[in-house]
Design an enzyme around this catalytic site. Structure first.
Site, PDB file in Angstrom:
ATOM      1  N   SER A 142       0.860  -1.193   0.000  1.00 52.13           N
ATOM      2  CA  SER A 142       0.000   0.000   0.000  1.00 52.13           C
ATOM      3  C   SER A 142       0.891   1.238   0.000  1.00 52.13           C
ATOM      4  O   SER A 142       2.014   1.194   0.516  1.00 52.13           O
ATOM      5  CB  SER A 142      -0.857   0.024   1.262  1.00 52.13           C
ATOM      6  OG  SER A 142      -1.498   1.270   1.432  1.00 52.13           O
ATOM      7  N   TYR A 155      -0.943  -1.072  10.487  1.00 54.85           N
ATOM      8  CA  TYR A 155      -1.137  -1.275   9.041  1.00 54.85           C
ATOM      9  C   TYR A 155       0.082  -0.791   8.263  1.00 54.85           C
ATOM     10  O   TYR A 155       0.636  -1.515   7.431  1.00 54.85           O
ATOM     11  CB  TYR A 155      -2.395  -0.523   8.595  1.00 54.85           C
ATOM     12  CG  TYR A 155      -2.801  -0.779   7.167  1.00 54.85           C
ATOM     13  CD1 TYR A 155      -3.386  -1.988   6.797  1.00 54.85           C
ATOM     14  CD2 TYR A 155      -2.609   0.185   6.177  1.00 54.85           C
ATOM     15  CE1 TYR A 155      -3.772  -2.230   5.487  1.00 54.85           C
ATOM     16  CE2 TYR A 155      -2.988  -0.046   4.862  1.00 54.85           C
ATOM     17  CZ  TYR A 155      -3.574  -1.256   4.521  1.00 54.85           C
ATOM     18  OH  TYR A 155      -3.951  -1.490   3.210  1.00 54.85           O
TER      19      TYR A 155
HETATM   20  N1  LIG Z   1      -8.896  -0.745  -0.416  1.00 58.62           N
HETATM   21  C1  LIG Z   1      -7.838   0.061  -0.339  1.00 58.62           C
HETATM   22  O1  LIG Z   1      -7.964   1.314  -0.360  1.00 58.62           O
HETATM   23  C2  LIG Z   1      -6.457  -0.509  -0.255  1.00 58.62           C
HETATM   24  C3  LIG Z   1      -5.385   0.390  -0.356  1.00 58.62           C
HETATM   25  C4  LIG Z   1      -4.094  -0.106  -0.280  1.00 58.62           C
HETATM   26  C5  LIG Z   1      -3.885  -1.469  -0.124  1.00 58.62           C
HETATM   27  N2  LIG Z   1      -4.948  -2.306  -0.015  1.00 58.62           N
HETATM   28  C6  LIG Z   1      -4.666  -3.731   0.171  1.00 58.62           C
HETATM   29  O2  LIG Z   1      -5.339  -4.472  -0.821  1.00 58.62           O
HETATM   30  C7  LIG Z   1      -5.638  -5.776  -0.306  1.00 58.62           C
HETATM   31  C8  LIG Z   1      -7.102  -6.073  -0.531  1.00 58.62           C
HETATM   32  O3  LIG Z   1      -7.857  -5.152   0.212  1.00 58.62           O
HETATM   33  P1  LIG Z   1      -9.371  -4.775  -0.106  1.00 58.62           P
HETATM   34  O4  LIG Z   1      -9.464  -3.324   0.051  1.00 58.62           O
HETATM   35  O5  LIG Z   1      -9.820  -5.409  -1.347  1.00 58.62           O
HETATM   36  O6  LIG Z   1     -10.063  -5.408   1.187  1.00 58.62           O
HETATM   37  P2  LIG Z   1     -11.281  -6.388   1.420  1.00 58.62           P
HETATM   38  O7  LIG Z   1     -12.386  -6.127   0.478  1.00 58.62           O
HETATM   39  O8  LIG Z   1     -11.536  -6.354   2.882  1.00 58.62           O
HETATM   40  O9  LIG Z   1     -10.658  -7.819   1.004  1.00 58.62           O
HETATM   41  C9  LIG Z   1      -9.756  -8.482   1.817  1.00 58.62           C
HETATM   42  C10 LIG Z   1      -9.789  -9.950   1.433  1.00 58.62           C
HETATM   43  O10 LIG Z   1      -8.807 -10.622   2.225  1.00 58.62           O
HETATM   44  C11 LIG Z   1      -9.408 -11.749   2.825  1.00 58.62           C
HETATM   45  N3  LIG Z   1      -8.722 -12.059   4.067  1.00 58.62           N
HETATM   46  C12 LIG Z   1      -8.656 -11.316   5.200  1.00 58.62           C
HETATM   47  N4  LIG Z   1      -7.997 -11.983   6.150  1.00 58.62           N
HETATM   48  C13 LIG Z   1      -7.639 -13.179   5.598  1.00 58.62           C
HETATM   49  C14 LIG Z   1      -6.973 -14.318   6.093  1.00 58.62           C
HETATM   50  N5  LIG Z   1      -6.506 -14.379   7.357  1.00 58.62           N
HETATM   51  N6  LIG Z   1      -6.786 -15.367   5.262  1.00 58.62           N
HETATM   52  C15 LIG Z   1      -7.247 -15.329   3.997  1.00 58.62           C
HETATM   53  N7  LIG Z   1      -7.895 -14.292   3.476  1.00 58.62           N
HETATM   54  C16 LIG Z   1      -8.091 -13.227   4.283  1.00 58.62           C
HETATM   55  C17 LIG Z   1     -10.871 -11.357   3.017  1.00 58.62           C
HETATM   56  O11 LIG Z   1     -11.738 -12.472   3.102  1.00 58.62           O
HETATM   57  P3  LIG Z   1     -12.094 -13.229   4.465  1.00 58.62           P
HETATM   58  O12 LIG Z   1     -12.344 -12.193   5.512  1.00 58.62           O
HETATM   59  O13 LIG Z   1     -13.282 -14.038   4.085  1.00 58.62           O
HETATM   60  O14 LIG Z   1     -10.913 -14.083   4.778  1.00 58.62           O
HETATM   61  C18 LIG Z   1     -11.129 -10.608   1.724  1.00 58.62           C
HETATM   62  O15 LIG Z   1     -11.438 -11.527   0.706  1.00 58.62           O
HETATM   63  C19 LIG Z   1      -5.222  -5.759   1.175  1.00 58.62           C
HETATM   64  O16 LIG Z   1      -3.935  -6.321   1.301  1.00 58.62           O
HETATM   65  C20 LIG Z   1      -5.175  -4.277   1.494  1.00 58.62           C
HETATM   66  O17 LIG Z   1      -4.311  -3.970   2.550  1.00 58.62           O
HETATM   67  C21 LIG Z   1      -6.238  -1.865  -0.081  1.00 58.62           C
END
Ligand SMILES: NC(=O)c1ccc[n+]([C@@H]2O[C@H](COP(=O)([O-])OP(=O)(O)OC[C@H]3O[C@@H](n4cnc5c(N)ncnc54)[C@H](OP(=O)(O)O)[C@@H]3O)[C@@H](O)[C@H]2O)c1
Length: 256
Positions: A142, A155
């Site tokens: 990120s 984070y």
């Molecule tokens: N959205 C943003 O603005 C943003 C910005 C920078 C970086 N990111 C990064 O992008 C990635 C995806 O984020 P997102 O925004 O798409 O979030 P999200 O919609 O909350 O998706 C996160 C996914 O990770 C899974 N997950 C969480 N804990 C897990 C575990 N212990 N084992 C396996 N799967 C797990 C969740 O499913 P379950 O809970 O069912 O396991 C979900 O499918 C993350 O690494 C986040 O830090 C996001």
């Protein structure tokens, strides 16, 4: 990596919702077979249905904080679905950890999911890819890893660690014929960010995020960072000396 290189088997962690889910659908639409992992199996089943093409997306339920389960999942994908040609280590979570509420359980949960989840995945994948002298691993960090931001200590620490890890591994893996990509998103509208109560500048939707990721993968970029406005802002913040940097983050603390 070229358009033709979206072939074979992709493994996407965190594929149940948000960026990972949209990316799994995009990779399947390009013809890849996608092994989709997350803890919530119902999300993965509905994702497989959404793909349309039977067998395009295959659910592989997994908790990435469980090292033995990660090893078993990778072995299962390789044996039953096919050799992994592209792995997107995207599973992640966020939990506010402030100086006032310095909660070690929350901290450990964020570290175990974001950092150790990727480490366990790399540990299972790298011997296979290095032996085949092929494949690409993309680590989702990120722009929050560029600098430590108030209440985001856990984070930001995990994302900074992932950036350092990817930088460290990249030249070593290159000599083994394995490609490494670092994905640094800005704010993307997903279930993760919908919990945020603060304003999120330059927020984009998952379609825009996936477009940036797919085109970065096609071009073989090391760092895929988006949207450009957030990339510029965070790279500027990242290059500031501590004086002006803390002048900005002190103002953020006053607004909390
Ligand atoms: N959205 C943003 O603005 C943003 C910005 C920078 C970086 N990111 C990064 O992008 C990635 C995806 O984020 P997102 O925004 O798409 O979030 P999200 O919609 O909350 O998706 C996160 C996914 O990770 C899974 N997950 C969480 N804990 C897990 C575990 N212990 N084992 C396996 N799967 C797990 C969740 O499913 P379950 O809970 O069912 O396991 C979900 O499918 C993350 O690494 C986040 O830090 C996001």
């Amino acid at each position: 990596m070229t358009r033709e290189a979206f072939t074979g088997t992709a493994w996407v962690t965190g594929a149940g919702t948000g960026i990972g889910r949209a990316l799994a659908l995009a990779l399947a639409a390009r013809g890849m077979t996608v092994a989709a992992s997350a803890r919530t199996e119902t999300d993965l089943v509905s994702l497989a249905d959404e793909a349309g093409r039977p067998g395009a997306i295959l659910p592989v339920p997994l908790d990435v904080t469980d090292e033995a389960a990660v090893r078993a999942a990778v072995a299962h994908i390789e044996a039953v679905i096919g050799p992994i040609t592209l792995a997107i280590l995207n599973a992640g979570t966020n939990s506010e950890v402030s100086a006032q509420k310095f909660d070690t359980d929350k901290f450990a949960h964020v570290v175990n999911t974001n950092l150790m989840g990727a480490v366990y995945s790399l540990s299972a994948l790298l011997p296979l890819l290095r032996q085949r002298r092929a494949g690409r691993v993309a680590v989702v960090a990120s722009v929050a890893g560029y600098r430590g931001l108030p209440t985001s200590g856990a984070y930001s620490a995990t994302k900074a660690a992932l950036i350092a890890l990817a930088e460290a591994l990249k030249p070593e893996l290159e000599t083994d014929g394995v490609e490494l990509t670092l994905i640094n998103p800005g704010f993307v509208d997903t279930p993760l960010t919908r919990k945020n109560s603060f304003p999120m500048p330059f927020l984009i939707d998952t379609d825009e995020a996936v477009h940036a990721i797919m085109s970065g993968l096609e071009r073989g970029r090391f760092e895929i960072v988006f949207p450009w406005q957030m990339a510029l802002l965070m790279k500027l913040l990242g290059s500031l000396p501590y004086g002006p940097f803390f002048a900005i983050t002190r103002r953020l603390v006053r607004r909390l």
